[in-house]
Design a protein around this motif. Sequence first.
Motif, mmCIF file in Angstrom:
data_model
loop_
_atom_site.group_PDB
_atom_site.id
_atom_site.type_symbol
_atom_site.label_atom_id
_atom_site.label_comp_id
_atom_site.label_asym_id
_atom_site.label_seq_id
_atom_site.Cartn_x
_atom_site.Cartn_y
_atom_site.Cartn_z
ATOM 1 N N TYR A 227 0.829 -1.207 0.000
ATOM 2 C CA TYR A 227 0.000 0.000 0.000
ATOM 3 C C TYR A 227 0.864 1.258 0.000
ATOM 4 N N PHE A 228 0.586 2.162 -0.944
ATOM 5 C CA PHE A 228 1.229 3.480 -0.978
ATOM 6 C C PHE A 228 0.190 4.510 -0.563
ATOM 7 N N ILE A 229 0.520 5.298 0.452
ATOM 8 C CA ILE A 229 -0.458 6.229 1.028
ATOM 9 C C ILE A 229 -0.350 7.594 0.344
ATOM 10 N N GLU A 230 -1.354 7.910 -0.432
ATOM 11 C CA GLU A 230 -1.441 9.231 -1.056
ATOM 12 C C GLU A 230 -1.996 10.252 -0.072
ATOM 13 N N LYS A 231 -3.002 9.842 0.691
ATOM 14 C CA LYS A 231 -3.627 10.725 1.677
ATOM 15 C C LYS A 231 -4.186 9.869 2.795
ATOM 16 N N GLY A 232 -3.903 10.268 4.039
ATOM 17 C CA GLY A 232 -4.469 9.547 5.167
ATOM 18 C C GLY A 232 -3.427 8.879 6.043
ATOM 19 N N LEU A 233 -3.894 7.959 6.882
ATOM 20 C CA LEU A 233 -3.037 7.258 7.841
ATOM 21 C C LEU A 233 -3.356 5.769 7.836
ATOM 22 N N TRP B 143 3.263 -0.105 13.845
ATOM 23 C CA TRP B 143 3.744 1.054 13.090
ATOM 24 C C TRP B 143 2.576 1.892 12.608
ATOM 25 N N ILE B 144 2.891 3.138 12.271
ATOM 26 C CA ILE B 144 1.913 4.088 11.732
ATOM 27 C C ILE B 144 2.570 4.780 10.543
ATOM 28 N N LEU B 145 1.852 4.889 9.435
ATOM 29 C CA LEU B 145 2.379 5.543 8.244
ATOM 30 C C LEU B 145 1.419 6.628 7.776
ATOM 31 N N ALA B 146 1.999 7.730 7.300
ATOM 32 C CA ALA B 146 1.212 8.832 6.749
ATOM 33 C C ALA B 146 1.534 8.987 5.261
ATOM 34 N N GLU B 147 1.156 10.131 4.716
ATOM 35 C CA GLU B 147 1.300 10.395 3.292
ATOM 36 C C GLU B 147 2.728 10.161 2.796
ATOM 37 N N GLY B 148 2.831 9.470 1.661
ATOM 38 C CA GLY B 148 4.129 9.185 1.070
ATOM 39 C C GLY B 148 4.757 7.896 1.554
ATOM 40 N N GLY B 149 4.130 7.232 2.526
ATOM 41 C CA GLY B 149 4.670 5.994 3.055
ATOM 42 C C GLY B 149 4.172 4.771 2.307
ATOM 43 N N VAL B 150 4.940 3.708 2.387
ATOM 44 C CA VAL B 150 4.560 2.426 1.803
ATOM 45 C C VAL B 150 4.552 1.391 2.913
ATOM 46 N N GLY B 151 3.458 0.636 3.011
ATOM 47 C CA GLY B 151 3.369 -0.325 4.093
ATOM 48 C C GLY B 151 2.616 -1.577 3.709
ATOM 49 N N THR B 152 2.840 -2.610 4.489
ATOM 50 C CA THR B 152 2.131 -3.876 4.396
ATOM 51 C C THR B 152 2.464 -4.649 5.667
ATOM 52 N N ILE B 153 1.879 -5.812 5.844
ATOM 53 C CA ILE B 153 2.320 -6.702 6.918
ATOM 54 C C ILE B 153 3.475 -7.492 6.323
ATOM 55 N N SER B 154 4.692 -7.078 6.627
ATOM 56 C CA SER B 154 5.874 -7.499 5.864
ATOM 57 C C SER B 154 6.048 -9.006 5.771
ATOM 58 N N GLN B 155 6.032 -9.696 6.903
ATOM 59 C CA GLN B 155 6.270 -11.140 6.880
ATOM 60 C C GLN B 155 5.205 -11.850 6.059
ATOM 61 N N SER B 156 3.960 -11.438 6.235
ATOM 62 C CA SER B 156 2.858 -12.048 5.495
ATOM 63 C C SER B 156 2.974 -11.764 3.997
ATOM 64 N N PHE B 157 3.296 -10.521 3.644
ATOM 65 C CA PHE B 157 3.369 -10.140 2.226
ATOM 66 C C PHE B 157 4.531 -10.823 1.512
ATOM 67 N N TYR B 158 5.722 -10.721 2.067
ATOM 68 C CA TYR B 158 6.904 -11.232 1.370
ATOM 69 C C TYR B 158 6.982 -12.754 1.365
ATOM 70 N N GLN B 159 6.423 -13.400 2.383
ATOM 71 C CA GLN B 159 6.453 -14.860 2.431
ATOM 72 C C GLN B 159 5.112 -15.473 2.032
ATOM 73 N N GLN B 160 4.104 -14.613 1.834
ATOM 74 C CA GLN B 160 2.759 -15.065 1.481
ATOM 75 C C GLN B 160 2.252 -16.129 2.452
ATOM 76 N N ILE B 161 2.271 -15.739 3.715
ATOM 77 C CA ILE B 161 1.759 -16.584 4.792
ATOM 78 C C ILE B 161 0.706 -15.789 5.564
ATOM 79 N N PRO B 162 -0.103 -16.442 6.390
ATOM 80 C CA PRO B 162 -1.140 -15.713 7.135
ATOM 81 C C PRO B 162 -0.547 -14.625 8.032
ATOM 82 N N SER B 163 -1.236 -13.510 8.097
ATOM 83 C CA SER B 163 -0.814 -12.393 8.931
ATOM 84 C C SER B 163 -1.093 -12.672 10.399
#
Length: 198
Positions: free
Chosen positions: A55-61, A76-96
């Motif tokens: 997820y890339f945050i254009e507007k919001g939190l 963690w908390i991300l605002a505008e311009g940040g990129v986030g995901t549940i890292s272990q789940s996303f990169y390994q494609q396992i349950p969050s």
Amino acid sequence: MLPLTELPTQLAEVITQFPPFSEPAQQALNQLFKPTTYLKGSILVTPGQSSEYLYFIEKGLLRAYYFEEGKEITAWILAEGGVGTISQSFYQQIPSTQYLETLEESTIFRLHYRDFIRLQEEHHEYIQVVLHFTQQYFLDYDARIQLLCTRSPLRRYQLFEQQYPNLRGRLAQSVLASYLNMSYYQISRIRTQLSRDK
């Protein structure tokens, strides 16, 4: 790709940090990277579910959180311009093991895992973008560790204010407390003390 003047502000700022993309790479990104608007409090990922998107945050939190012994902990908390995901789940494609939630009404670009991999395989320009955000992730991680290793609650709160001025006034007190590993009442006391000292 759309001209920079027509791109959303945060996305345009990121793109201008890199050499111009090839036409095929630009077209691929336009096709795959679409904005979605989420209401405040939207849950994008739940425990047991795979985190399929970056997820890339254009507007919001956006925040990630979990529960430990009944206590809510904000990872963690991300605002505008940040990129986030549940890292272990996303990169390994396992349950969050965590929740992903919007803290404000948010406009977010999302990229599916398979498209994230395909972009890098077919358009090598995107590897430098991934490296950029990986570097930013480690810098943010170091700042987070610094906060958590600060023993004084007052100093921890002050460091947060210094490091994340863009979050000031945007977080519920309960969310801030769970991020700083404090109680709701500690945050209240610190804010009262700081307002008296002004």
